[in-house]
Design an enzyme around this catalytic site. Structure first.
Site, PDB file in Angstrom:
ATOM      1  N   HIS A   1      -1.552   8.111  12.573  1.00 47.35           N
ATOM      2  CA  HIS A   1      -2.704   7.720  11.752  1.00 47.35           C
ATOM      3  C   HIS A   1      -2.315   7.823  10.204  1.00 47.35           C
ATOM      4  O   HIS A   1      -1.903   9.233   9.814  1.00 47.35           O
ATOM      5  CB  HIS A   1      -3.920   8.469  11.968  1.00 47.35           C
ATOM      6  CG  HIS A   1      -4.571   8.048  13.309  1.00 47.35           C
ATOM      7  ND1 HIS A   1      -5.449   7.109  13.550  1.00 47.35           N
ATOM      8  CD2 HIS A   1      -4.340   8.560  14.644  1.00 47.35           C
ATOM      9  CE1 HIS A   1      -5.634   7.236  14.781  1.00 47.35           C
ATOM     10  NE2 HIS A   1      -5.072   7.751  15.603  1.00 47.35           N
TER      11      HIS A   1
ATOM     12  N   ASP B   1       0.153  10.976  18.137  1.00 44.32           N
ATOM     13  CA  ASP B   1      -1.155  10.799  17.572  1.00 44.32           C
ATOM     14  C   ASP B   1      -1.347  11.642  16.446  1.00 44.32           C
ATOM     15  O   ASP B   1      -2.405  12.472  16.154  1.00 44.32           O
ATOM     16  CB  ASP B   1      -1.923  11.029  18.725  1.00 44.32           C
ATOM     17  CG  ASP B   1      -3.735  10.567  18.272  1.00 44.32           C
ATOM     18  OD1 ASP B   1      -3.991  10.069  17.321  1.00 44.32           O
ATOM     19  OD2 ASP B   1      -4.750  11.190  18.788  1.00 44.32           O
TER      20      ASP B   1
END
EC number: 3.5.2.3
Length: 428
Positions: free
Chosen positions: A61, A304
């Protein structure tokens, strides 16, 4: 600039780590052999360090656009380079979402102007990730979408997911899923288990994840689509994925470093830096994840990487956002806690972070091969230091691993033959 790396070691095509030199010319790997000599190349003696393919992370992200207070493409890709990653795949939960020609073109322009490593953007499955209107997959693919996902939320409508899988299959693209059944989340902030009970917190049950994976696997079978499961965290999920693979369904899966290294028993207090989604599960779940990685049920490791500000994380465990930063700690954490403890081999770790993610998604990276782009990471497996969030290049300092002493750190990263990060004095 051309570089000749002398006195290194690398993982050869037979899966064995052997001594080597490596020559980089014109941005590509020109030669891998012992005793290379070359004119017009800067000689770098790596003194026994590991010359590895640049690491590949299919789940990150970067927050830009819309969340630049948490991370930017520039800071995130610098952090990735410091962590040894040369190719990263950016999730679409930005504002705006890359769900249209205009938004994807803007994102690609930002990447081209600001990224220090290779960034492959995901296209959203649904407009605004709202789950009700499918995006134009064909256009997003033409503009460079890596795969399709609504990561951050699970696609709740089964008919929408089936239609997305059918469309992706026609384009020979993967559908990638964050798996949660919304009716089972229960406003949870941690795993439903010992920790939630002890502290009186709402918990997210394991079945919230596994039931969604089971549904999607059957949909993927019906659509004949490559279906990839994000951040698997439960024993039940591992069992469902294993059964699907045995049945010949095209399913792949990833696990994060933190779910391999931690479980709910390791959470010391109601510290929001231990809050991530999926949450840290029970000890038997952690053991099942390691078993699944070793037997091929789980294909790859992905970070992640999810940066947040200190102010956001200071809101308390119930209100703070989910997620931890991951780029700059992944390799040393895994090397120290899995390889050094004899759980997996160094060769396996390198494969889980390079060739396996590349192979899973058909990327021409992840291996050191003559003629390929020189995406390379130099790893010092002897170096030992404590994880210090104040030194992170990421804007996000949110990690549960502060103060952990780890061994095996990246010291230099090249992308396309260019040194994009180097630890000071690492190779002197």
């Amino acid at each position: 600039m051309n570089y000749l790396f002398k006195n290194g070691r690398y993982l050869n095509e037979e899966g064995t780590i052997v001594a080597t030199d490596l020559l980089v010319q014109d941005g590509k790997i020109a030669k891998i052999a012992k005793n290379i000599s070359a004119e017009n190349a800067e000689v770098i003696d790596v003194n026994g360090k590991l010359i590895a393919p640049g690491l590949v992370d299919v789940h990150v992200h970067l927050r830009e656009p819309g969340g630049e207070h948490k991370e930017t493409i520039e800071t995130g890709t610098l952090a990735a380079a410091k962590g040894g990653f040369t190719t990263i795949c950016a999730m679409p939960n930005t504002r705006p979402v890359p769900d249209s020609k205009e938004h994807m073109e803007d994102l690609q322009k930002r990447i081209q102007e600001k990224a220090h490593v290779n960034v492959l953007p995901y296209g959203a499955i649904t407009v605004r990730q709202a789950g009700s209107e499918m995006t134009d997959f064909e256009t997003l693919k033409e503009l460079g979408a890596f795969a399709f996902t609504d990561d951050g939320v699970g696609v709740q409508d089964a008919s929408m997911m089936l239609a997305a899988m059918k469309r992706a299959a026609k384009l020979n693209m993967a559908v990638v899923a964050h798996c949660e059944e919304n009716t089972l989340i229960n406003k949870g902030c941690v795993h439903e288990g010992k920790f939630s009970e002890k502290h009186g917190l709402n918990g997210i049950p394991s079945v919230c994840e596994s039931v969604h994976i089971a549904r999607d696997i059957l949909l993927a079978e019906a659509a004949d689509c490559h279906y990839h499961v994000c951040h698997v965290s439960t024993k039940g999920s591992v069992r469902v994925i294993r059964d699907a693979k045995r049945a010949g369904i095209k399913v792949t899966a990833e696990v994060t470093p933190h779910h391999l290294v931690l479980c709910e028993d390791d959470i010391p207090s109601v510290d929001p830096n231990f809050k991530m989604n999926p949450p840290l599960r029970g000890r038997e779940d952690q053991e099942a994840l390691i078993e699944g990685l070793l037997d091929g049920t789980i294909d790859i490791i992905a970070t992640d990487h999810a940066p947040h500000t200190a102010e956001e994380k200071a809101q308390g465990i119930e209100r703070a956002p989910f997620g931890i930063t991951g780029f700059e700690t992944a390799f040393p954490l895994l090397y120290t806690n899995l390889v050094k403890k004899g759980i997996i081999t160094l060769e396996q770790l390198i494969q889980f972070l390079t060739e396996k993610p590349a192979d899973t998604f058909g990327l021409e990276t992840g291996r050191l091969k003559e003629g390929r782009a020189a995406d390379i990471t130099i790893l010092d497996l002897e170096q030992e230091e404590k994880i210090d969030p104040t030194t992170f290049l990421s804007k996000g300092k949110n990690t549960p691993f502060a103060g952990w002493k780890c061994q095996g750190w990246p010291v230099m990263t090249l992308v396309g033959g260019k040194i994009v990060w180097q630890k000071e004095s690492a190779l002197v």
